[in-house]
Scaffold this active site. Structure first.
Site, mmCIF file in Angstrom:
data_model
loop_
_atom_site.group_PDB
_atom_site.id
_atom_site.type_symbol
_atom_site.label_atom_id
_atom_site.label_comp_id
_atom_site.label_asym_id
_atom_site.label_seq_id
_atom_site.Cartn_x
_atom_site.Cartn_y
_atom_site.Cartn_z
ATOM 1 N N GLY A 18 0.772 -1.234 0.000
ATOM 2 C CA GLY A 18 0.000 0.000 0.000
ATOM 3 C C GLY A 18 0.801 1.280 0.000
ATOM 4 O O GLY A 18 0.212 2.359 0.021
ATOM 5 N N ASP A 67 6.080 -8.162 6.131
ATOM 6 C CA ASP A 67 6.514 -8.886 4.938
ATOM 7 C C ASP A 67 5.444 -9.921 4.635
ATOM 8 O O ASP A 67 5.284 -10.891 5.377
ATOM 9 C CB ASP A 67 7.863 -9.553 5.208
ATOM 10 N N VAL A 68 4.695 -9.730 3.548
ATOM 11 C CA VAL A 68 3.579 -10.638 3.276
ATOM 12 C C VAL A 68 4.038 -12.068 3.022
ATOM 13 O O VAL A 68 3.249 -13.013 3.164
ATOM 14 C CB VAL A 68 2.712 -10.148 2.090
ATOM 15 N N ASN A 93 -2.600 -6.508 -2.897
ATOM 16 C CA ASN A 93 -1.940 -5.808 -3.998
ATOM 17 C C ASN A 93 -0.435 -6.039 -4.027
ATOM 18 O O ASN A 93 0.213 -5.772 -5.044
ATOM 19 C CB ASN A 93 -2.225 -4.298 -3.868
ATOM 20 N N SER A 149 -4.001 -8.975 -13.191
ATOM 21 C CA SER A 149 -3.410 -8.201 -14.276
ATOM 22 C C SER A 149 -3.973 -8.674 -15.608
ATOM 23 O O SER A 149 -4.383 -9.832 -15.750
ATOM 24 C CB SER A 149 -1.888 -8.379 -14.286
ATOM 25 N N TYR A 162 5.297 -13.606 -14.031
ATOM 26 C CA TYR A 162 4.309 -12.613 -13.613
ATOM 27 C C TYR A 162 2.906 -13.045 -14.027
ATOM 28 O O TYR A 162 1.960 -12.985 -13.233
ATOM 29 C CB TYR A 162 4.673 -11.273 -14.244
ATOM 30 N N ILE A 195 -0.083 0.088 -16.567
ATOM 31 C CA ILE A 195 -0.077 1.220 -15.632
ATOM 32 C C ILE A 195 1.393 1.541 -15.333
ATOM 33 O O ILE A 195 2.133 0.674 -14.856
ATOM 34 C CB ILE A 195 -0.792 0.884 -14.310
#
Length: 263
Positions: A18, A67-68, A93, A149, A162, A195
């Site tokens: 975020g 840290d995810v 995200n 995505s 990715y 983006i």
């Protein structure tokens, strides 16, 4: 986006990754709608700067340093932010980006891509579940939004790791819509097109002419912005989308229907 607040109880949201880009735009937009928002990121300085900017503009935003990819870190960070409060929305995200041709991908590239993007989303959902269920008890609604995505639908050289990650998030979104839906928790995805975020542009593996070719292949003739993606996230995070579950919203200027090879 106006939110109805139950007297004495404020809606809370958490956005992973975020502190910049799409995540920071989502943090700000959710906070502007009246939510108390946790800005979760591993970058301590970026979180401090993001929170200071938000709070200087009167937004109820708080930093979560975590840290995810580390389950214990996520558990501790989310628990400290919520302090047993209901969680109305979780936005997954956080991402690690590495664009390389398949022959050049390393074990570290693959491990970090999936540790942050997929395992991180799973650990965040597990840590958030008690708060999400509490939100269902209070408001009869709670939301998970996974940031996928357009690369999940279209191919491009160097995007294999990715794309595999982002495709996995869509699959998980659909499964959780069925698994968690009966408990009142909605799960949806957004699939942004090109983006020009800091993290995307920073990776050395991205083609030098990526921006130019992305614009050529987008029917609306321009790149998108983090704020435009955040608007879709905010919709899926609000009671305006209370009957939306298991969906993927493309935010790409129509690029999903055009040729995708950015080289």
């Amino acid at each position: 986006m106006a939110e109805d607040m139950t007297p004495g109880i404020q809606k809370n949201a958490i956005v992973t990754g975020g502190a910049r880009g799409i995540g920071l735009s989502a943090v700000k937009l959710l906070a502007r709608s009246g939510l108390r928002v946790g800005c979760l990121d591993i970058d301590r300085l970026a979180v401090a700067n993001a929170v200071a900017d938000c709070q200087s503009n009167g937004l109820d935003v708080h930093g979560i340093i975590a840290d995810v990819a580390d389950k214990a870190s996520v558990n501790d960070g989310i628990a400290a932010f919520l302090e047993d409060r209901p969680l109305y929305s979780l936005v997954n995200n956080a991402v690690f980006i590495r664009f390389r041709p398949i022959a050049e991908l390393t074990e570290d590239d693959i491990d970090r891509t999936f540790a942050v993007g997929l395992k991180g989303a799973i650990w965040s959902i597990q840590a958030a579940l008690p708060g999400l269920l509490a939100s269902v008890r209070v408001w009869r609604d709670a939301s998970i939004v996974n940031v996928s995505s357009g690369a999940a639908f279209q191919g491009s050289i160097g995007f294999s790791a990715y794309s595999a990650l982002k495709t996995a998030l869509i699959g998980m979104t659909q499964q959780l819509a069925v698994e968690l839906g009966p408990q009142g928790i909605r799960t949806n995805s957004v699939a942004p097109g090109p983006i020009p975020t800091e993290s995307a542009l920073a990776d050395a593996g991205k083609p030098a002419n990526w921006s130019e070719n992305a614009i050529k292949r987008t029917p609306l003739g321009r790149m998108g912005t983090p704020d435009e993606v955040a608007s879709a996230i905010a919709f899926l995070s609000s009671n305006a989308s209370s009957w939306v579950n298991g969906q993927v919203i493309s935010v790409d200027g129509g690029k999903r229907f055009a040729a995708h090879d950015l080289r």
